[in-house]
Structure formats: structure tokens, C-alpha cells
Design a protein around this motif. Structure first.
Motif, mmCIF file in Angstrom:
data_model
loop_
_atom_site.group_PDB
_atom_site.id
_atom_site.type_symbol
_atom_site.label_atom_id
_atom_site.label_comp_id
_atom_site.label_asym_id
_atom_site.label_seq_id
_atom_site.Cartn_x
_atom_site.Cartn_y
_atom_site.Cartn_z
ATOM 1 N N TYR A 140 0.838 -1.210 0.000
ATOM 2 C CA TYR A 140 0.000 0.000 0.000
ATOM 3 C C TYR A 140 0.874 1.261 0.000
ATOM 4 O O TYR A 140 1.045 1.911 -1.009
ATOM 5 N N SER A 141 1.434 1.620 1.151
ATOM 6 C CA SER A 141 2.199 2.876 1.233
ATOM 7 C C SER A 141 3.460 2.801 0.373
ATOM 8 O O SER A 141 4.140 1.773 0.355
ATOM 9 N N PRO A 142 3.796 3.883 -0.332
ATOM 10 C CA PRO A 142 5.045 3.878 -1.110
ATOM 11 C C PRO A 142 6.249 4.305 -0.273
ATOM 12 O O PRO A 142 7.359 4.324 -0.794
ATOM 13 N N TYR A 195 -1.904 4.991 3.254
ATOM 14 C CA TYR A 195 -1.356 4.939 4.617
ATOM 15 C C TYR A 195 -2.350 4.263 5.571
ATOM 16 O O TYR A 195 -1.964 3.479 6.441
ATOM 17 N N VAL A 196 -3.645 4.562 5.393
ATOM 18 C CA VAL A 196 -4.663 3.935 6.250
ATOM 19 C C VAL A 196 -4.682 2.423 6.013
ATOM 20 O O VAL A 196 -4.698 1.625 6.947
ATOM 21 N N ILE A 215 -13.596 8.989 10.978
ATOM 22 C CA ILE A 215 -12.283 9.641 11.015
ATOM 23 C C ILE A 215 -11.917 10.040 9.585
ATOM 24 O O ILE A 215 -11.949 9.197 8.681
ATOM 25 N N VAL A 216 -11.547 11.294 9.371
ATOM 26 C CA VAL A 216 -11.105 11.745 8.052
ATOM 27 C C VAL A 216 -9.584 11.826 8.048
ATOM 28 O O VAL A 216 -8.988 12.438 8.937
ATOM 29 N N VAL A 217 -8.959 11.167 7.081
ATOM 30 C CA VAL A 217 -7.504 11.259 6.936
ATOM 31 C C VAL A 217 -7.231 11.922 5.595
ATOM 32 O O VAL A 217 -7.522 11.357 4.538
ATOM 33 N N GLU A 218 -6.711 13.147 5.627
ATOM 34 C CA GLU A 218 -6.410 13.881 4.392
ATOM 35 C C GLU A 218 -5.185 14.754 4.627
ATOM 36 O O GLU A 218 -4.978 15.265 5.728
ATOM 37 N N GLU A 219 -4.373 14.928 3.567
ATOM 38 C CA GLU A 219 -3.182 15.778 3.683
ATOM 39 C C GLU A 219 -3.575 17.246 3.569
ATOM 40 O O GLU A 219 -4.508 17.593 2.842
ATOM 41 N N ALA A 245 3.277 6.225 9.647
ATOM 42 C CA ALA A 245 3.663 6.497 11.039
ATOM 43 C C ALA A 245 2.761 7.572 11.647
ATOM 44 O O ALA A 245 2.393 7.496 12.823
ATOM 45 N N LEU A 246 2.402 8.585 10.839
ATOM 46 C CA LEU A 246 1.532 9.644 11.365
ATOM 47 C C LEU A 246 0.103 9.143 11.557
ATOM 48 O O LEU A 246 -0.604 9.602 12.462
ATOM 49 N N VAL A 247 -0.318 8.175 10.722
ATOM 50 C CA VAL A 247 -1.635 7.570 10.935
ATOM 51 C C VAL A 247 -1.612 6.762 12.234
ATOM 52 O O VAL A 247 -2.520 6.861 13.065
ATOM 53 N N GLU A 248 -0.527 6.008 12.442
ATOM 54 C CA GLU A 248 -0.399 5.233 13.692
ATOM 55 C C GLU A 248 -0.429 6.158 14.905
ATOM 56 O O GLU A 248 -1.140 5.910 15.881
#
Lengths: 189, 590
Positions: free
Chosen positions: A60-62, B248-249, B284-288, B319-322
Motif C-alpha cells: 500500500y504505502s510507497p 497509509y490507512v 475519522i477523516v484522513v487527508e493531507e 507512522a503519522l496515521v499510527e
């Protein structure tokens, strides 16, 4: 297969993009899912550069984060030290022993750390350090440093030597093929 | 389980290359762009297809207007730029939204969260909302290819330009894509139509059409499969996400929780969001960058968490999602020494170096611009006071000088590259001449667009394919703008540069200095033999270090105290001899 995380680090202009291209090609041929993430643009002007290569059944993650890399391949000693925190516990570092002073060291505002290999080992990394520049000259071109290093880190993969050779042939212009084959063999042996 | 390798042609492909491939497969026949990291390779890859006419336009506004013209002519067209390029192209963008597209029109815009190679990290999604245009947001190369093709279809179906929003991590990551053949598209015959003339009477009707179009696109957003729900095993959390944040999620949670993955980021589906919310305990919203999805959810009355868990600044990561989800950090080690930073530097032999050394020596105020030469701001050159955006050096200097008068005019310069001058420096120079400030503009002509990786521009004499093209003469152009004092210097000749800058600063009228020498990395630029240090002559004074050349260091020889000597790295030195002009002892030889 659990995803494998490989980082290729160095100084902009050292040719790390070819190494990641070759590795990506090989992994693709082997039928794995793969993602490669690289940096272009301003940081290529002699800055610290990093390429992430991740492969496995499904990626998934690059990118690779702190404490996640199975292996760090470094074109330069200081860069190996810079990216050490990205290495997993007991992960492996394959590094060229070349030293390239960054501008703050050149201007005297910072110090290039000594004894880097020993310190990396002290931090728990398995380190394989090799003078790629000398071997590249032996192969016939200083620019082949990247392929010498690739040869070295190919030791730590399960792929056959023939697979690597096929990937080199696919990614390198024909007129440089012979030098690069030789460079790969010198690095691997 | 390994992937099935036999079904389709597959390739490991950069996101940018996948966008170009998507254009090719969609039957696109016209691409006009201005280079800008991280978008540049889209156009560089598109030009490899003979079926697509590609060009580097002088700036993003021109590029978008040209692509729009091709769309009006009934052909599928595209335009690519970085996020700040869309600011330049914003004027046509808003009116094009009203007029609509004929041939499919796709605008690729690449954001740079984390500012790997940019002056800000603005979120381009705001433009989709402001200009009322549909925006697609792919999360890897495979989606880039598919969404590019879909964007052309949406463009023609809803008669609207479509924004394809990329980001650095999508542009510059490679992942596996499946290739298809090109489908040729029959062009729509051109017909004159008054609804395309944006007079107020027509614009009023057009705005009504735009609002209706947004309603239709919202209905499309409810049904399109690029807004998909992936049902998870547990309902504690439900994630709404898009682009790389989705990856990332998935990296952290796999299929544990449900995900609403948005491929069409504007307009957003409403019913789908409300229905999804009912299936989970906490949204939960995950967005840059900015909380755009989050705010949309809030306006729908949904209870969501987003920026309270994840940063609004910079790139996200697994890592930031974790961290945001309160999971433990991974173990990592560091050596005890401080690791010196390795900032980017001007290359050995860079023609900008001699000029910036001279500007530092003279001590004048330097109004900077966007390009490799912005690195002149860094130590040891430190020769830049202000940098804003493309072209702002020339106009900014004019305002600075008008505000402070003659003293400032005699002690300030603007520096701007050849490509940047063509992009948006000409109008600033017009202001200097027309409203008469005795400003000094230095055009750094290195015969290429350097920072983005060597693209041709209107002053190089070559087109995007490297074929000969009309070469715009910078001296003649400046003369045509009524600048009477135009002179050319070689930046490798420090005396010549210093004399020219001093004389033009003293002149009581506008002047242009063209500092001309090709980029040292250009193919065809001859590398001279590396210089050597005569250790008998070298006293280790470090004068050669003032130019910040990465090929020169002064070190203690063999670690003996008091034996400081200059050292030249022969793998880097290109023998430009700028350093020899600083050495009073003649110790640098070549």
C-alpha cells in the motif's frame, strides 16, 4: 510474503535512481507487488536523497518510516548514519565507504562524524561496508559505483545471479553494459 | 500470493508517466504545460507519443489557454502544472469553468505537501471548489492512468474542464499499471456559438449552467465506483480518505475498519457520506493539508475527527496515521553524533556561482526569483534578500526602489533566470521602464530551465523534442521594451561581472545585465580537466571556500595539526577556474 522494505540513500547526483530502477524491474519480473518512491527536483542538487523500495504480496504505502527498513543501501557514509533511525532492529546496512563533505562541513560550521561504521554497529545494525569507488575504477568507470553497490547488496536477496544480470541488461544502455556487468560482479563477489 | 502476471501488459510506472499514458490511451492529442516539480515528467513522457502534440508554453496561464483552445477546436487536450502554477493559470480557469469544454479538457495539478521542491504547500482542492470544477484524486500510478482516462470522459459528458489532482508522492512513486491500447476519438466539429463569449449577459446564463452542472456531478459522485466503500471487519472506526492518505490507512489497518475512499474529491457525494456514517461508530477523516473533506462532513452535520488527530502541515505517512490513532511508535536507533545537514547546493561549475559571489562582495540588496539560483540565498554566498514567486523579483525590485528612492536604486538588483524571465519577468520589466525606476535586472541565462531538470524554453532555440525552434533574443527583447542599457557578461569572469554590476547600479536609468553561460550539467558543455592544488603554494587560508563550491574543501592533511590545505574532489571539479580568481597564492592550478 510479508512486505520487504529497502531504502537507497545517498547524495544527489550519485546515481541512486538507476539502482532503484533496476531493483524495481527485477522485483516486477519475479511477480511481486512493488512500489518505489523517489525524490526529484531541488534536493537532487547535491542534497541528501532517499529512494524507498517496498515489495511483497500487496503493497500500500510507497514510503518507509522510522524503524521499518529491512535494509538500507547507502552510497555515502554520512547518509548511512543519517538514515539509521529508519532501520528495523537488527536490520542490515550495506554502505559505500566514500565520504562526501556536505556544505556545512566544508564551511566549517559542522563536523563530519568519525568512525561511522563502528558506531552503526554499536547501534545494533549489521553493517557491510565496501569501497565501491575503487572497484568501479577497476571495472572501468567511476560512474559504475552504483552498480558495484548493487552487486554487493544483491548478496542479501534470494534472487538468482542470472536474474540480476537480466535486469542490468534491461535497464542499462548497451554501450555501458559490459562495464556494468563487470562492476556488478566485482561488487557481488 | 503473487499477482497474476499473465492477464495484461503490466509495467512498473511513475505516477507522472501513468498520467501521460492515460492521456495517450484516452486519445488526447494536445498537451501544453510549463515545467514545475513534481509535475514535469507528465509532459516529458507525453511527448514520447507521436500521436500527441506537446509543447512547453512560456507559463501556466498560456499553457492552459492553449489547451482550452484545442478543446474548443474539438480535440482532447491536457495541461500540466505544479500547485503554484495553478495560481498563474487561475484567471482563465474560472472563466473556462463557465464556458465548459468541447473536446475533453484535463488539467493536471501536482501539489507538494512537505515542500520537497516548492515555496509553499497550498492545497489545490480549494481551486476545484472555488472554480466549481470536478476534481479527481488518484492514490497510485494505476489509479492515475484510470482516472486520467475517466477525466476525459467526465469532461465531455458534463462539458466541463476536469482537474486531476496529484501530489508529490503520487507523481514520484512507481507502482504497477496495466496498459491498454490507444482509443482514437473523433473530434467534435467546430461551430461558432455565442455562449462562449463571456460578456455579462452570457456569463449570467453560464453561471446558471455551472450550478446545474454541479448538481449533476454531485449525483454522479453518489454512483461512481471511484467513490467506493470497502467494508471492514470492525465498526469502531470508519475512515474517509483519498489520495496517498488512503494507502497509509490501508498500510496500518488493512481491512480491519471500513473505508470510504473518495476518487472524486469535488463535488463530494452527500448521501454516500451520510449512509457510510451510519455503519460505523466513529468517523475519522484522513487527508493531507487542509481539512476539506472534514469540513464537508461537518456541514452535513456529521460528527468527525480529522485534524485533531493528524497534522495540517506537511506530508502524512503510515507512522503519522499510527500516531494519530494512538498506536505505539516503532523502535529505532541513532548514533550519538550530531549529523550535519546536507542542503542542496549549486553544482560544481554552476555559472550562477560567480555572479552571487560578486553580489555578496558588493553587498547590494538582491531581490530573488524561482530557480536553481535561489540556492544563492544559502551559506556561504548568502546573497539573496527576498524570494516570492515566479517573476516577482523584477516587479518587486521596482516597488522597493520607488519606495526608497535613489539610494536603493544604486544598491539593489533583481536576479531572474532565462525561463523565469520569459514566464513572468517581461511584464515586471515593462513596469520598470514605463514607471521609470533606475532598477538593475540581472537575467541569469544558463540556456535551459535548470531546476526542473533541463527543459527547453523560448530562449534556448529548441522545442520540447529538441528540434530547432525560433530562439527569442533576450537582448533584442529588452531593447524592444525600451531598456537602453543592456549588456552581457560571462559569470566565470569575476572582474567583468563586478565591473558591470557596479556600472549598472550607478546608471540613472533602467538596465539589464545578461549573465550568460550554459548550465554546467548540460549535454554538450565541455568539462575541463579538474584543477589540482599546489601544496607548496597553498597556505590553507580558505579564500577559495567563499564561493561555496562542493568540489573544494580545506582539510588537515593526514590529520596532522597545522597542515591545512585545500583539497579538490576530481570527480566533481569541472575546471571552471572561478576559484583560481580568489587565490592570492596561485595554489589552484589547471
Amino acid at each position: 510474503m510479508e512486505t520487504k522494505n529497502i531504502m537507497i540513500v545517498g547524495v544527489g547526483g550519485q546515481g541512486s535512481l538507476l539502482a532503484s530502477k533496476l531493483l524495481g524491474h527485477l522485483i516486477l519480473q519475479k511477480g511481486y507487488d512493488v512500489k518505489v518512491s523517489e525524490v526529484h527536483g531541488m534536493s537532487q542538487r547535491g542534497g541528501s536523497v532517499v529512494t524507498y523500495v517496498r515489495f511483497g504480496d500487496k503493497v500500500y504505502s510507497p514510503i518507509i518510516e522510522r524503524g521499518e527498513a529491512d535494509m538500507i543501501v547507502s552510497f555515502e557514509l554520512l547518509e548511512a548514519a543519517r538514515w539509521l533511525p529508519w532501520l528495523k532492529e537488527n536490520g542490515r546496512i550495506v554502505t559505500n565507504t566514500q565520504r562526501i563533505d556536505p556544505m556545512p562541513v566544508i564551511t566549517g560550521s559542522a563536523v563530519y562524524p568519525g568512525d561511522i561504521v563502528r558506531k552503526l554497529e554499536g547501534a545494533g545494525a549489521q553493517v557491510d561496508a565496501i569501497d565501491c569507488l575503487t572497484l568501479a575504477r577497476e571495472a572501468g568507470a567511476e560512474k559504475a559505483v552504483n552498480i558495484v553497490l548493487l552487486g554487493r547488496f544483491s548478496r542479501y536477496f534470494d534472487f538468482e545471479e542470472a536474474d540480476w544480470e537480466e535486469a542490468i541488461a534491461a535497464c542499462v544502455p548497451p554501450k555501458f553494459l559490459e562495464i556494468n556487468r563487470k562492476a556488478f560482479a566485482l561488487g557481488r563477489k | 500470493m503473487k499477482r497474476n502476471m499473465n492477464t495484461k501488459r503490466q509495467e512498473l510506472m511513475l505516477g507522472n508517466k501513468a498520467a501521460a499514458r492515460g492521456m495517450y490511451e484516452a486519445g488526447c492529442s494536445f498537451v501544453s504545460s510549463y515545467p514545475g516539480t513534481p509535475s514535469t515528467e507528465i509532459t516529458e513522457e507525453a511527448v514520447k507519443y507521436d500521436e500527441i502534440f506537446c509543447e512547453w508554453a512560456p507559463n501556466e496561464k498560456v499553457a492552459l489557454e492553449a489547451a482550452f483552445g484545442a478543446s474548443m477546436a474539438g480535440k482532447r487536450a491536457a495541461c500540466c502544472m505544479k500547485h503554484v502554477g495553478l495560481n498563474v493559470a487561475a484567471d482563465p480557469l474560472f472563466s473556462m469553468s463557465y464556458i465548459g469544454a468541447v473536446g475533453g479538457l484535463v488539467i493536471c495539478v501536482a501539489d507538494d505537501p512537505g515542500m520537497h521542491s516548492s515555496q509553499n504547500e497550498q492545497d489545490s482542492r480549494h481551486y476545484a471548489i472555488a472554480a466549481k470544477l470536478p476534481m479527481l484524486e488518484p492514490s497510485d500510478s494505476e489509479e492515475v492512468l484510470l482516472y486520467t482516462k475517466l477525466a476525459f470522459e467526465i469532461s465531455e459528458q458534463f462539458r466541463t474542464p476536469v482537474l486531476l489532482k496529484l501530489c508529490m508522492r503520487v507523481c514520484h512513486s512507481q507502482s504497477i499499471v496495466s496498459l491498454s491500447d490507444r482509443t482514437e476519438v473523433t473530434p467534435v466539429p467546430y461551430e461558432k456559438n455565442i455562449t462562449r463569449v463571456m460578456l455579462p449577459a452570457q456569463a449570467k446564463k453560464a453561471h446558471v449552467r455551472v450550478e446545474k452542472r454541479t448538481e449533476e456531478l454531485t449525483a454522479y459522485a453518489e454512483t461512481t465506483d471511484i467513490n467506493r466503500i470497502e467494508t471492514g471487519r470492525e465498526r469502531t472506526y470508519g475512515f474517509i480518505t483519498s489520495s496517498t492518505s488512503y494507502q497509509y490507512v490501508k498500510e496500518v489497518f488493512g481491512d480491519r475498519y471500513s473505508i470510504l475512499k473518495l476518487g472524486l474529491i469535488h463535488p463530494m457525494p452527500e448521501k454516500k457520506l451520510l449512509d457510510f456514517a451510519k455503519t460505523v461508530d466513529q468517523l475519522i477523516v484522513v487527508e493531507e493539508l487542509d481539512p476539506i473533506i472534514e469540513k464537508h462532513c461537518l456541514t452535513l452535520g456529521l460528527s468527525v475527527e480529522g485534524k485533531s488527530r493528524f497534522p495540517i502541515i506537511g506530508e502524512l505517512s503510515q507512522a503519522l496515521v499510527e500516531k494519530g490513532m494512538d498506536l505505539p511508535e516503532k523502535i529505532s536507533h541513532a548514533i550519538e553524533d550530531e549529523i550535519p545537514a546536507r542542503p542542496p547546493v549549486m553544482c560544481a561549475g554552476c555559472p550562477h556561482r560567480g555572479l552571487f559571489y560578486t553580489l555578496k562582495k558588493i553587498g547590494c540588496m538582491v531581490y530573488g526569483d524561482i530557480g536553481c539560483y535561489t540556492l544563492g540565498a544559502l551559506a556561504p554566498l548568502n546573497a539573496m534578500d527576498i524570494t516570492v514567486c515566479m517573476g516577482a523579483s523584477v516587479s518587486g525590485l521596482h516597488g522597493f526602489n520607488k519606495a526608497l528612492g535613489e539610494d536603493a536604486e544604486k544598491n539593489s538588483v533583481a536576479v531572474i533566470g532565462d525561463s523565469t524571465f520569459m514566464h513572468s519577468g517581461i511584464t515586471g520589466l515593462t513596469d520598470i521602464v514605463y514607471n521609470s525606476s533606475a532598477s538593475t535586472v540581472i537575467i541569469l541565462d544558463n540556456s535551459i530551465t535548470g531546476m526542473t531538470g533541463h527543459q527547453q524554453n523560448p530562449t534556448t532555440g529548441y522545442d520540447i523534442k529538441g528540434n530547432p525552434a525560433e530562439k527569442i533574443d533576450l537582448e533584442a527583447l529588452c531593447h524592444a521594451l525600451s531598456v537602453k542599457r543592456v549588456r552581457v557578461v560571462d559569470p566565470y569572469d569575476l572582474k567583468m561581472v563586478e565591473q558591470a554590476v557596479k556600472e549598472e547600479l550607478a546608471a540613472e536609468e533602467p538596465s539589464v545585465i545578461i549573465s550568460r553561460r550554459p548550465c554546467a550539467l548540460l549535454k554538450g558543455v565541455k568539462r575541463e580537466a579538474p584543477l589540482t592544488v599546489n601544496e607548496d603554494k597553498c597556505v590553507g587560508c580558505g579564500a577559495c571556500m567563499q564561493i561555496g563550491c562542493p568540489a573544494i574543501a580545506v582539510r588537515e592533511k593526514d590529520n596532522e595539526k597545522g597542515s591545512r590545505k585545500a583539497v579538490i574532489d576530481p570527480t566533481l571539479c569541472v575546471g571552471c577556474k572561478v576559484c583560481t580568481q580568489l587565490c592570492r597564492f596561485g595554489a589552484l592550478e589547471g
